[in-house]
Design an enzyme around this catalytic site. Structure first.
Site, PDB file in Angstrom:
ATOM      1  N   HIS A  25      -5.133   0.441  -3.217  1.00 18.81           N
ATOM      2  CA  HIS A  25      -6.435  -0.260  -3.336  1.00 18.81           C
ATOM      3  C   HIS A  25      -7.575   0.468  -4.859  1.00 18.81           C
ATOM      4  CE1 HIS A  25      -9.573  -2.596  -0.899  1.00 18.81           C
ATOM      5  NE2 HIS A  25      -9.678  -2.122  -0.173  1.00 18.81           N
ATOM      6  N   ASP A  58      -7.942  -5.271  -4.746  1.00 16.57           N
ATOM      7  CA  ASP A  58      -9.067  -5.568  -3.531  1.00 16.57           C
ATOM      8  C   ASP A  58      -8.463  -5.825  -2.949  1.00 16.57           C
ATOM      9  OD1 ASP A  58     -11.176  -4.444  -5.044  1.00 16.57           O
ATOM     10  OD2 ASP A  58     -11.477  -5.769  -6.014  1.00 16.57           O
TER      11      ASP A  58
END
Length: 507
Positions: free
Chosen positions: A478, A482
């Site tokens: 992450h 995204d």
């Protein structure tokens, strides 16, 4: 023949221990060149060669205690041909008996082969031959285990295995010496004496090894116990320099061991009845590396997993319609993996951050797809790489995956075949997994998890029908990917598999 004897050791010193031989039988020596080192209670004494020539025989081996003027070795004249050719385990009488054949004996070192990029050491896993065995050229002598692959070491010549330098379990550096082979038919001369070496070497195993006198004194002065010092002498004998090394770096010992699998809590005491029914086995280097890398991934990356499901009807129908023609033309079976590889390559074009990696403060975007395909083996998980998968067709991908799978199960994969992957696919469905969250393979930023195909009721055009469904899981870092990009990637993979024509139309 020139004799090498123990020199005067000093006042009140009547004996010494042979610490290290710098030369072996057959080596040429110069006058005053250091042959060996003796250790007494007070000093270390170097013994030079009294004359130039060839070291013919070592009489006092490392670890033996010798008195003043005792015979250490003999040196033959430089022109003598018979003496240098004899293995160091032969006695003088045996050398005289074998003199007519000795010129034919040539000792060849067996070295650690190139282990691959970034791999500096390996562990000797198995010896297939023992000292005294005859070996053919290119016959496998032993197997080494690195962090990633197993490496077989063939014999460079035909002859007799006369010495094993690195026993099973030993850690060896790249290009280190593993063994010695007496070359050619005359190697049989060396075999009887060499075969006795294991028995001689094994003798100290059942009793404590006597450490060097100077080492004992140094340990007492430094306040160290023998357990705190790693001995590098024969049979683990502690030498004076070992004590100095322990004093300089008292915590350095773990550097040469395999990092154990991370454990949050030490193991609790086990009842004796349970302990008697347990088996403790040392982790292989491959398993230890897998454990470390996966834990590093959890500690470093911001791992997150998103899920979707795919209707495999179209892929299964396409495969059923063309698998026979495909195999007949290309010589390989049409499986599911090539569809997933092509679908991922297609999705990575739209979401390139899933194919990227973080390097410090930079993001490296890769304009190629080197697809890692996780393969389970008896020794652990390995990930061979299909390079430039985005530029290859279904047939080439299937051929490479099939070949890698076989080589992985046989332990024949090379380091180059498992390096440089930019994205990975893991198929837990072959083991029956219905749902899982795969862990990324650092420094990659994404991994796709495939699962079991299972018939489930689905609503299609307002009707409940039975369809072959598979859950897909994308684990991603992450920090660089995204949620929108991860979901988009997985949707594109789903769309390409449910309608493979999209791959042809680049949609």
């Amino acid at each position: 023949m020139t004799e090498v004897r123990v020199p005067t050791l000093g006042e009140s010193v009547s004996e010494a221990t042979v610490a290290t031989w710098f030369k072996k039988p057959g080596d040429a020596v110069k006058a005053d060149e250091m042959l060996c080192e003796l250790e007494t209670d007070k000093v270390t004494v170097e013994v030079p060669a009294p004359a130039a020539g060839v070291l013919a025989e070592i009489v006092a081996k490392e670890g033996e205690t010798v008195g003043v003027n005792a015979l250490l070795a003999t040196i033959s004249e430089a022109g003598a041909g018979a003496a240098p050719a004899q293995p160091k385990t032969e006695s003088a009488a045996a050398r005289q008996t074998a003199a007519p054949q000795s010129n034919e004996v040539k000792m060849t070192d067996v070295m650690v082969p190139t282990l691959g990029e970034s791999v500096s050491e390996a562990t000797v896993a198995t010896w297939f031959k023992k000292v005294g065995d005859a070996v053919a050229q290119d016959e496998m002598l032993c197997e080494l285990e690195t962090d990633k692959v197993s490496v077989e070491v063939p014999s460079p010549v035909a002859g007799v295995l006369t010495e094993i330098v690195a026993p099973e379990g030993a850690t060896v550096a790249a290009a280190a010496r593993l063994a010695v082979v007496a070359e050619g038919a005359a190697g049989a001369v060396a075999a009887p004496a060499a075969a006795a070496a294991p028995a001689a070497a094994a003798a100290p195993a059942g009793k404590d090894v006597e450490n060097a006198p100077s080492a004992k004194k140094a340990m007492a002065e430094a306040g160290l116990s023998a357990a705190q010092v790693t001995g590098t002498g024969k049979d683990g004998r502690i030498m004076k320099e070992d004590v100095a090394a322990a004093k300089a770096a008292p915590v350095a010992a773990p550097a040469v061991t395999i990092a154990p699998a991370p454990a949050s809590v030490p193991r609790s005491p086990v009842p004796a009845d349970d302990a008697a029914r347990e088996e403790r086995v040392k982790m292989t280097r491959l398993r230890a590396t897998i454990a470390k890398r996966l834990k590093d991934a959890q500690n470093t990356a911001a791992l997150l997993t998103t899920y979707n499901e795919v209707d495999m009807t179209a892929v299964m129908e396409l495969r059923a319609a063309y698998k026979e023609q495909f195999e007949k033309k290309h010589g390989t079976k049409l499986g599911f993996m090539s569809f997933f590889v092509k679908a991922c390559c297609h999705a990575l074009q739209e979401v390139p951050e899933v194919n990227a990696e973080i390097d410090g403060g930079d993001i490296i975007y890769k304009h190629y797809v080197h697809m890692g395909v996780a393969v389970g083996t008896p020794n652990g998980l390995v990930v061979p790489v299909v390079r430039d998968a985005d530029q290859k067709g279904f047939a080439q991908i299937e051929k490479e995956i099939a070949a890698y799978g076989k080589r992985a199960r046989d332990g024949k994969l090379t380091m180059q075949e498992m390096q440089g992957g930019s994205f990975t696919i893991s198929n837990g469905g072959v083991y029956g997994s219905l749902m899982s969250s795969p862990i990324i393979n650092p420094p990659q930023s994404g991994i796709l998890g495939m699962h079991k195909i299972q018939d489930r009721p689905m609503v299609v055009n307002g009707q409940i029908v039975i369809r072959p469904m598979m859950y897909l899981a994308l684990s991603y870092d992450h920090r660089i990917v995204d949620g929108k990009g991860a979901v988009t990637f997985l949707v594109r993979v789903k769309e390409a598999l449910e309608d493979p024509r999209r791959l042809l139309m680049d949609l």
